[in-house]
Write a protein that holds these residues in place. Structure first.
Motif, PDB file in Angstrom:
ATOM      1  N   ASP A  65      -2.380  -4.494  11.106  1.00 38.46           N
ATOM      2  CA  ASP A  65      -2.048  -3.076  11.065  1.00 38.46           C
ATOM      3  C   ASP A  65      -1.154  -2.745   9.866  1.00 38.46           C
ATOM      4  O   ASP A  65      -0.491  -1.716   9.850  1.00 38.46           O
ATOM      5  N   LYS A  66      -1.148  -3.614   8.861  1.00 37.99           N
ATOM      6  CA  LYS A  66      -0.328  -3.391   7.674  1.00 37.99           C
ATOM      7  C   LYS A  66      -0.753  -2.095   7.000  1.00 37.99           C
ATOM      8  O   LYS A  66      -1.925  -1.897   6.682  1.00 37.99           O
ATOM      9  N   PRO A  67       0.183  -1.168   6.787  1.00 36.85           N
ATOM     10  CA  PRO A  67      -0.183   0.124   6.190  1.00 36.85           C
ATOM     11  C   PRO A  67      -0.753  -0.043   4.784  1.00 36.85           C
ATOM     12  O   PRO A  67      -0.469  -1.010   4.074  1.00 36.85           O
ATOM     13  N   LEU A  68      -1.570   0.930   4.380  1.00 38.56           N
ATOM     14  CA  LEU A  68      -2.051   0.951   3.003  1.00 38.56           C
ATOM     15  C   LEU A  68      -0.864   1.144   2.071  1.00 38.56           C
ATOM     16  O   LEU A  68       0.104   1.827   2.402  1.00 38.56           O
ATOM     17  N   SER A  69      -0.954   0.543   0.903  1.00 43.72           N
ATOM     18  CA  SER A  69       0.094   0.755  -0.097  1.00 43.72           C
ATOM     19  C   SER A  69       0.017   2.190  -0.614  1.00 43.72           C
ATOM     20  O   SER A  69      -0.972   2.903  -0.405  1.00 43.72           O
ATOM     21  N   GLU A  70       1.051   2.619  -1.309  1.00 39.16           N
ATOM     22  CA  GLU A  70       1.055   3.968  -1.881  1.00 39.16           C
ATOM     23  C   GLU A  70      -0.114   4.146  -2.841  1.00 39.16           C
ATOM     24  O   GLU A  70      -0.765   5.196  -2.861  1.00 39.16           O
TER      25      GLU A  70
END
Length: 230
Positions: free
Chosen positions: A10-15
Motif C-alpha cells: 500500500d506504499k503511496p505513489l511518489s509525488e
C-alpha cells in the motif's frame, strides 16, 4: 492513532508518479481528474460491496477510452491500482484519512474529491442506504455533501459560502469521517463467498444480514449490538 503495519503493497505513489498520473488523466477528455479519482476510489474501498478494478476503471478513464498499447495500459492502470492499494492500506491501518487534493490559487478546495466520492456511492446506492438512513451515523457524510454541493449547488437548497476557516474544518472532519465509513461496512465486506461450482467461480450468499436487523439468534437485539461482535 495509527494501526501499526509493515506491508509495502500500500506504499503511496511518489509525488512524481502522482503528477504523471494527473497529467495522463488530464489528457483524456472524459476522465476524472486526480482529485476526483482519489475520492471515487475511497468510496469504492469503503463500499459494502466489494468492487473489482474491471468494474471501476472505465468510470475513471471514461467509457470510450482505450489504451494505446499494452505498455501504456500496464503503466497507467498499474499506477491507478497502486494508488487504490494505498487507499486500502490507509483505511485498514489508520484512523485519519489523507485525501489527495489538487491545490488551486485559493488553496485546497475539496469539491472534486467529494463529487468523486459520491459518484462511487451512486454506483451501489442501494447498499449504502443503511448508512445514509442511520440516524446516529449518517452525519459522517456531512462534509462530503457540503463540499460536493458547493461544486454543484442546489438552487432549492442554497448553502452559505464556505470561508477558509470552515473549509479547513470540513477537510479535517472529512479526514476523520472516511475511516469511520470504512469501518461501518466492515462486516458487510467480510461476508464469505460460497462456491458456486467446481469450476472455481464464487457467489455471495443469497441475502446478507444487515446490522440494523434483528439478530438471527433470537435475542431481540439488533444484529450490530449482538452476534456481529461490534
Amino acid at each position: 492513532m495509527n494501526r501499526e503495519h509493515s506491508s509495502s503493497y500500500d506504499k503511496p505513489l511518489s509525488e512524481q508518479e502522482l503528477n504523471e498520473l494527473a497529467d495522463f488523466l488530464d489528457d483524456i477528455p472524459d476522465a476524472m481528474n486526480l482529485e476526483a479519482m482519489d475520492g471515487f476510489l475511497a468510496a469504492i474501498t469503503c463500499s459494502p460491496e466489494i468492487i473489482m478494478p474491471g468494474e471501476f476503471l472505465n468510470h475513471i478513464l471514461g467509457e470510450e477510452y482505450e489504451f494505446e498499447d499494452a505498455e501504456q495500459a500496464e503503466k497507467y492502470a498499474g499506477l491507478i491500482l497502486r494508488h487504490w492499494n494505498s487507499i486500502i492500506g490507509q483505511l485498514i491501518y489508520n484512523d485519519i484519512f489523507e485525501p489527495v487534493l489538487l491545490e488551486y490559487d485559493d488553496g485546497l478546495i475539496g469539491n472534486e474529491w467529494a463529487t468523486g466520492f459520491l459518484f462511487g456511492v451512486h454506483l451501489d446506492e442501494e447498499y449504502w442506504k443503511e448508512l445514509l438512513e442511520d440516524e446516529e451515523q449518517s452525519d459522517l457524510f456531512v462534509p462530503v455533501f457540503i463540499l460536493a454541493q458547493e461544486n454543484f449547488p442546489d438552487p432549492e437548497k442554497p448553502q452559505e459560502p464556505i470561508d477558509s476557516e470552515k473549509r479547513a474544518d470540513l477537510l479535517a472532519l472529512l479526514a476523520l469521517s472516511i475511516p469511520r465509513i470504512y469501518d461501518y461496512f466492515a462486516l458487510d465486506r467480510a461476508v464469505p463467498a460460497e462456491p458456486q461450482s467446481k469450476s472455481g467461480t464464487f457467489k455471495r450468499p443469497a441475502r446478507k444480514i444487515v446490522r440494523n436487523e434483528p439478530c438471527p439468534c433470537g435475542s431481540g437485539k439488533k444484529f450490530k449490538k449482538c452476534c456481529s461482535g461490534d
